[in-house]
Design a protein around this motif. Structure first.
Motif, PDB file in Angstrom:
ATOM      1  N   LEU A  72      14.495 -49.628 -33.770  1.00  0.00           N
ATOM      2  CA  LEU A  72      15.490 -50.693 -33.644  1.00  0.00           C
ATOM      3  C   LEU A  72      16.862 -50.122 -33.319  1.00  0.00           C
ATOM      4  CD1 LEU A  72      16.052 -53.753 -33.931  1.00  0.00           C
ATOM      5  CD2 LEU A  72      16.520 -53.307 -36.346  1.00  0.00           C
ATOM      6  N   PHE A  73      17.242 -49.062 -34.024  1.00  0.00           N
ATOM      7  CA  PHE A  73      18.562 -48.483 -33.775  1.00  0.00           C
ATOM      8  C   PHE A  73      18.627 -47.755 -32.432  1.00  0.00           C
ATOM      9  CE2 PHE A  73      19.281 -48.572 -38.569  1.00  0.00           C
ATOM     10  CZ  PHE A  73      19.965 -49.783 -38.484  1.00  0.00           C
ATOM     11  N   LEU A  76      19.335 -50.455 -30.093  1.00  0.00           N
ATOM     12  CA  LEU A  76      20.721 -50.913 -30.226  1.00  0.00           C
ATOM     13  C   LEU A  76      21.711 -49.949 -29.598  1.00  0.00           C
ATOM     14  CD1 LEU A  76      20.724 -52.320 -33.867  1.00  0.00           C
ATOM     15  CD2 LEU A  76      20.797 -53.610 -31.734  1.00  0.00           C
ATOM     16  N   GLU A  77      21.362 -48.673 -29.554  1.00  0.00           N
ATOM     17  CA  GLU A  77      22.257 -47.696 -28.942  1.00  0.00           C
ATOM     18  C   GLU A  77      22.451 -47.948 -27.456  1.00  0.00           C
ATOM     19  OE1 GLU A  77      20.643 -43.849 -29.754  1.00  0.00           O
ATOM     20  OE2 GLU A  77      21.344 -43.846 -31.821  1.00  0.00           O
ATOM     21  N   PHE A  79      23.120 -50.760 -26.068  1.00  0.00           N
ATOM     22  CA  PHE A  79      24.103 -51.808 -25.796  1.00  0.00           C
ATOM     23  C   PHE A  79      25.473 -51.189 -25.525  1.00  0.00           C
ATOM     24  CE2 PHE A  79      21.493 -54.719 -28.725  1.00  0.00           C
ATOM     25  CZ  PHE A  79      20.693 -55.110 -27.679  1.00  0.00           C
ATOM     26  N   ARG A  84      28.426 -57.931 -28.719  1.00  0.00           N
ATOM     27  CA  ARG A  84      27.195 -58.459 -29.330  1.00  0.00           C
ATOM     28  C   ARG A  84      27.225 -58.344 -30.848  1.00  0.00           C
ATOM     29  NH1 ARG A  84      21.783 -57.329 -25.896  1.00  0.00           N
ATOM     30  NH2 ARG A  84      22.547 -58.208 -23.969  1.00  0.00           N
ATOM     31  N   PHE A  85      27.798 -57.289 -31.350  1.00  0.00           N
ATOM     32  CA  PHE A  85      27.807 -57.060 -32.794  1.00  0.00           C
ATOM     33  C   PHE A  85      28.818 -57.953 -33.514  1.00  0.00           C
ATOM     34  CE2 PHE A  85      26.217 -53.120 -30.897  1.00  0.00           C
ATOM     35  CZ  PHE A  85      24.975 -53.070 -31.490  1.00  0.00           C
ATOM     36  N   LEU A  94      19.198 -59.846 -35.518  1.00  0.00           N
ATOM     37  CA  LEU A  94      19.028 -58.418 -35.783  1.00  0.00           C
ATOM     38  C   LEU A  94      18.499 -58.192 -37.200  1.00  0.00           C
ATOM     39  CD1 LEU A  94      19.429 -55.505 -34.787  1.00  0.00           C
ATOM     40  CD2 LEU A  94      21.775 -55.650 -35.651  1.00  0.00           C
ATOM     41  N   GLN A  98      14.829 -56.694 -38.313  1.00  0.00           N
ATOM     42  CA  GLN A  98      14.693 -55.546 -39.206  1.00  0.00           C
ATOM     43  C   GLN A  98      13.786 -55.883 -40.387  1.00  0.00           C
ATOM     44  OE1 GLN A  98      18.416 -54.076 -40.700  1.00  0.00           O
ATOM     45  NE2 GLN A  98      17.555 -52.071 -41.184  1.00  0.00           N
TER      46      GLN A  98
END
Length: 182
Positions: A72-73, A76-77, A79, A84-85, A94, A98
């Protein structure tokens, strides 16, 4: 471990039968001692196996959680930027991803192992009963058929209701809509 927990009730039943037959039939003492030792080993396995399964399940949960979180991370890297965050909808999705990644795999594994264990146990008892009396096996299997068919039709009825092919009764309509995916 699934094989052990599935076969253990059948082994205990057979060892108990052999001990009782040996006591009634005046079997030699050495045979009764070996059968008693077999029952003792089966009892120890019955107490130790669930603890070992719990340990292995916890280890599997830990490994799956690490792998899912890592993947998952890594995703996310990719992006660019922080926009988005800052989106609450994205953060909710998200968090759900998880949490689901940790639970879903474990539920699937537990389900498959549970089915395997049940098949081994039921198959072992059916084979054991077949050895003792094929006629009784047919009677027992025939007596379980109506319950199996009822469960199957209930499952298929709920599945049909959720897929929208048939309409549920009006009283259950609102509760069925809440459990069925839109």
């Amino acid at each position: 471990m699934t094989l052990t927990t599935g076969a253990l009730p059948v082994v205990v039943a057979w060892l108990t039968k052999l001990v009782l037959d040996g006591v009634v039939g005046s079997a030699p003492l050495i045979i009764l001692v070996w059968l008693g030792l077999g029952l003792a080993v089966a009892g120890v396995l019955a107490r130790v196996t669930p603890q070992l399964i719990q340990f292995l399940r916890s280890e599997l949960e830990r490994q799956v959680a690490l792998l899912a979180t890592d993947r998952l991370f890594v995703a996310l890297e990719g992006f660019v930027g922080l926009a988005r965050f800052e989106d609450p909808h994205f953060l909710d999705r998200l968090r759900l991803a998880q949490q689901a990644s940790m639970r879903t795999v474990q539920q699937a594994v537990d389900g498959m192992l549970g089915v395997g264990r049940a098949v081994i146990t039921v198959g072992g008892f059916a084979a054991s009963l077949w050895v003792i009396s094929p006629v009784m096996t047919a009677v027992v299997l025939a007596s379980g058929a109506p319950g199996l068919l009822a469960r199957r039709s209930r499952f298929l009825g709920a599945k049909r209701t959720c897929s929208g092919k048939s309409s549920p009764p009006s009283a259950a309509s609102s509760s069925m809509r809440s459990c069925c995916p839109a």
